[in-house]
Design an enzyme around this catalytic site. Structure first.
Site, PDB file in Angstrom:
ATOM      1  N   SER A 158      34.586  46.050  42.485  1.00 55.24           N
ATOM      2  CA  SER A 158      34.952  47.393  42.966  1.00 55.24           C
ATOM      3  C   SER A 158      33.798  48.326  42.620  1.00 55.24           C
ATOM      4  O   SER A 158      33.132  48.135  41.590  1.00 55.24           O
ATOM      5  CB  SER A 158      36.219  47.876  42.248  1.00 55.24           C
ATOM      6  OG  SER A 158      36.409  49.262  42.466  1.00 55.24           O
ATOM      7  N   TYR A 172      40.530  49.272  34.450  1.00 54.59           N
ATOM      8  CA  TYR A 172      40.327  48.570  35.732  1.00 54.59           C
ATOM      9  C   TYR A 172      38.818  48.481  36.031  1.00 54.59           C
ATOM     10  O   TYR A 172      38.307  47.413  36.387  1.00 54.59           O
ATOM     11  CB  TYR A 172      41.046  49.338  36.849  1.00 54.59           C
ATOM     12  CG  TYR A 172      40.726  48.860  38.252  1.00 54.59           C
ATOM     13  CD1 TYR A 172      41.316  47.696  38.760  1.00 54.59           C
ATOM     14  CD2 TYR A 172      39.837  49.565  39.065  1.00 54.59           C
ATOM     15  CE1 TYR A 172      41.015  47.254  40.043  1.00 54.59           C
ATOM     16  CE2 TYR A 172      39.540  49.131  40.352  1.00 54.59           C
ATOM     17  CZ  TYR A 172      40.135  47.978  40.835  1.00 54.59           C
ATOM     18  OH  TYR A 172      39.838  47.535  42.105  1.00 54.59           O
TER      19      TYR A 172
HETATM   20  P1  NAP Z   1      46.826  44.931  47.379  1.00 57.24           P
HETATM   21  O1  NAP Z   1      46.995  45.484  48.751  1.00 57.24           O
HETATM   22  O2  NAP Z   1      47.581  45.566  46.247  1.00 57.24           O
HETATM   23  O3  NAP Z   1      47.177  43.362  47.440  1.00 57.24           O
HETATM   24  C1  NAP Z   1      47.092  42.633  46.249  1.00 57.24           C
HETATM   25  C2  NAP Z   1      47.262  41.172  46.546  1.00 57.24           C
HETATM   26  O4  NAP Z   1      47.084  40.458  45.318  1.00 57.24           O
HETATM   27  C3  NAP Z   1      48.636  40.812  47.068  1.00 57.24           C
HETATM   28  O5  NAP Z   1      48.498  39.728  47.953  1.00 57.24           O
HETATM   29  C4  NAP Z   1      49.382  40.385  45.797  1.00 57.24           C
HETATM   30  O6  NAP Z   1      50.424  39.438  46.039  1.00 57.24           O
HETATM   31  C5  NAP Z   1      48.257  39.693  45.051  1.00 57.24           C
HETATM   32  N1  NAP Z   1      48.432  39.627  43.606  1.00 57.24           N
HETATM   33  C6  NAP Z   1      48.678  40.611  42.730  1.00 57.24           C
HETATM   34  N2  NAP Z   1      48.762  40.125  41.479  1.00 57.24           N
HETATM   35  C7  NAP Z   1      48.580  38.785  41.568  1.00 57.24           C
HETATM   36  C8  NAP Z   1      48.575  37.725  40.636  1.00 57.24           C
HETATM   37  N3  NAP Z   1      48.786  37.932  39.337  1.00 57.24           N
HETATM   38  N4  NAP Z   1      48.361  36.458  41.104  1.00 57.24           N
HETATM   39  C9  NAP Z   1      48.165  36.211  42.427  1.00 57.24           C
HETATM   40  N5  NAP Z   1      48.159  37.197  43.349  1.00 57.24           N
HETATM   41  C10 NAP Z   1      48.369  38.456  42.922  1.00 57.24           C
HETATM   42  O7  NAP Z   1      45.276  44.924  46.942  1.00 57.24           O
HETATM   43  P2  NAP Z   1      43.929  45.165  47.804  1.00 57.24           P
HETATM   44  O8  NAP Z   1      43.712  46.627  47.900  1.00 57.24           O
HETATM   45  O9  NAP Z   1      43.947  44.340  49.021  1.00 57.24           O
HETATM   46  O10 NAP Z   1      42.839  44.632  46.760  1.00 57.24           O
HETATM   47  C11 NAP Z   1      42.336  43.323  46.791  1.00 57.24           C
HETATM   48  C12 NAP Z   1      41.176  43.221  45.813  1.00 57.24           C
HETATM   49  O11 NAP Z   1      40.180  44.183  46.151  1.00 57.24           O
HETATM   50  C13 NAP Z   1      41.560  43.507  44.357  1.00 57.24           C
HETATM   51  O12 NAP Z   1      40.821  42.645  43.500  1.00 57.24           O
HETATM   52  C14 NAP Z   1      41.122  44.942  44.157  1.00 57.24           C
HETATM   53  O13 NAP Z   1      40.835  45.249  42.814  1.00 57.24           O
HETATM   54  C15 NAP Z   1      39.879  44.991  45.031  1.00 57.24           C
HETATM   55  N6  NAP Z   1      39.540  46.346  45.456  1.00 57.24           N
HETATM   56  C16 NAP Z   1      40.389  47.082  46.214  1.00 57.24           C
HETATM   57  C17 NAP Z   1      40.034  48.374  46.563  1.00 57.24           C
HETATM   58  C18 NAP Z   1      40.919  49.286  47.395  1.00 57.24           C
HETATM   59  O14 NAP Z   1      40.631  50.485  47.485  1.00 57.24           O
HETATM   60  N7  NAP Z   1      41.962  48.782  48.026  1.00 57.24           N
HETATM   61  C19 NAP Z   1      38.814  48.901  46.125  1.00 57.24           C
HETATM   62  C20 NAP Z   1      37.984  48.111  45.361  1.00 57.24           C
HETATM   63  C21 NAP Z   1      38.350  46.836  45.026  1.00 57.24           C
HETATM   64  P3  NAP Z   1      51.949  39.903  46.389  1.00 57.24           P
HETATM   65  O15 NAP Z   1      51.914  40.419  47.787  1.00 57.24           O
HETATM   66  O16 NAP Z   1      52.751  38.658  46.339  1.00 57.24           O
HETATM   67  O17 NAP Z   1      52.334  40.930  45.403  1.00 57.24           O
END
Ligand code: NAP
Length: 263
Positions: A158, A172
């Site tokens: 991130s 985080y």
């Molecule tokens: P999200 O929409 O909250 O989705 C999270 C996903 O991870 C869901 O599929 C969830 O499964 C799964 N998950 C959560 N905890 C888990 C665990 N303990 N074991 C296995 N799966 C788990 O997140 P996102 O925004 O797509 O983010 C994805 C990645 O990108 C993350 O690493 C996040 O830190 C990074 N990121 C995101 C952003 C942003 O702005 N969105 C920015 C920078 C980095 P369930 O559906 O079953 O709950």
């Protein structure tokens, strides 16, 4: 990757039921990968993603596993070995945030959960992937040690790793700083074993993660903080991940690609 049998290869995407992981799973299927769709709780969403992959003519399985739970991770990789084509890709995407908090408000339990999922989970999955892909190992190549055929790992970091998340979620940000260092170290460790390791560092992306941190409107309310003046989409992040997984990136390892609208 046009041939669906002899050339088939699979990618495991953690946290692929929603958001960036789901977009990555679908982009991979479009590019010819078989896909293992991991999720934590939302089985219906994971099943939908797997169904969409199959509709594109690729094989898919969806598998519940908390990436912080070692035995669940081992069982998940064993299923990939048994049910899909050889594992040649891993996307360490599963990750969490938490409610807004300063460091002086941060509990040990919160830190343990954050690092267990964001950092230890990525290490555990990468360990199992290296055991299968490395030309020194080759656990799932159904052959002797040395029969691994290489592969690519992409970690989701991130831009918080650069910015530090002050007043919001330094824990985080620090977990993602660990992912950057992990990416560089593992990349150099396995570079001569046919495995490339890279990271994508998204900025503010419009997914459910902000709601899970208590800020459902964050992505759009933060537009003014982003040089491009808008949040990114999960599909835009998936494009970067897909490139790093692909043979087009065959001389790229240990790289950290910002997909952040300039942030
Ligand atoms: P999200 O929409 O909250 O989705 C999270 C996903 O991870 C869901 O599929 C969830 O499964 C799964 N998950 C959560 N905890 C888990 C665990 N303990 N074991 C296995 N799966 C788990 O997140 P996102 O925004 O797509 O983010 C994805 C990645 O990108 C993350 O690493 C996040 O830190 C990074 N990121 C995101 C952003 C942003 O702005 N969105 C920015 C920078 C980095 P369930 O559906 O079953 O709950």
């Amino acid at each position: 990757m046009g041939d669906k049998t002899s050339q088939a290869r699979s990618v495991l995407v953690t946290g692929a039921s929603r958001g960036i992981g789901a977009a990555v799973a679908l982009a991979c299927a479009r590019a010819g990968w078989d896909v293992a769709v991991n999720y934590a709780r939302d089985e219906a969403a994971a099943e939908r993603v797997a169904r969409e992959v199959r509709a594109m003519g690729r094989r898919a399985i969806h598998m519940q596993a908390d990436v912080a739970d070692e035995s669940a991770v081992l069982a998940m990789f064993a299923r990939v070995d048994a049910e899909l084509s050889p594992l040649r890709g891993l996307v360490n995407n599963a990750g969490i945030v938490d409610a807004m908090a300063r460091v002086d408000q941060t509990s040990l339990a919160r830190l343990q959960r954050m690092f267990a999922i964001n950092v230890f989970g990525s290490f555990l999955c990468a360990r199992e992937a290296v055991l299968r892909m490395s030309t020194k190992h080759g656990v799932n190549a159904k052959g002797p040690p040395g029969s691994g055929r290489g592969g690519a790992i992409v970690n989701l970091s991130s831009v918080a790793a650069k910015l530090g998340g002050p007043g919001w979620y330094v824990d985080y940000a620090a977990s993602k700083g660990a992912i950057d260092t992990f990416t560089v170290g593992l990349a150099r460790e396995v570079a001569a074993e046919g495995i490339r390791v890279n990271a994508v560092r998204p900025g503010i992306i419009d997914t459910d993660i902000h709601a899970s941190g208590g800020q459902p409107e964050r992505a759009h309310q933060s537009a003014a903080l982003i040089p491009m003046q808008r949040p990114g989409t999960a599909d835009e992040v998936a494009e970067g991940v897909l490139w790093l997984l692909s043979d087009a990136a065959r001389y790229t390892t240990g790289a950290i690609l910002d997909v952040s609208g300039g942030r």
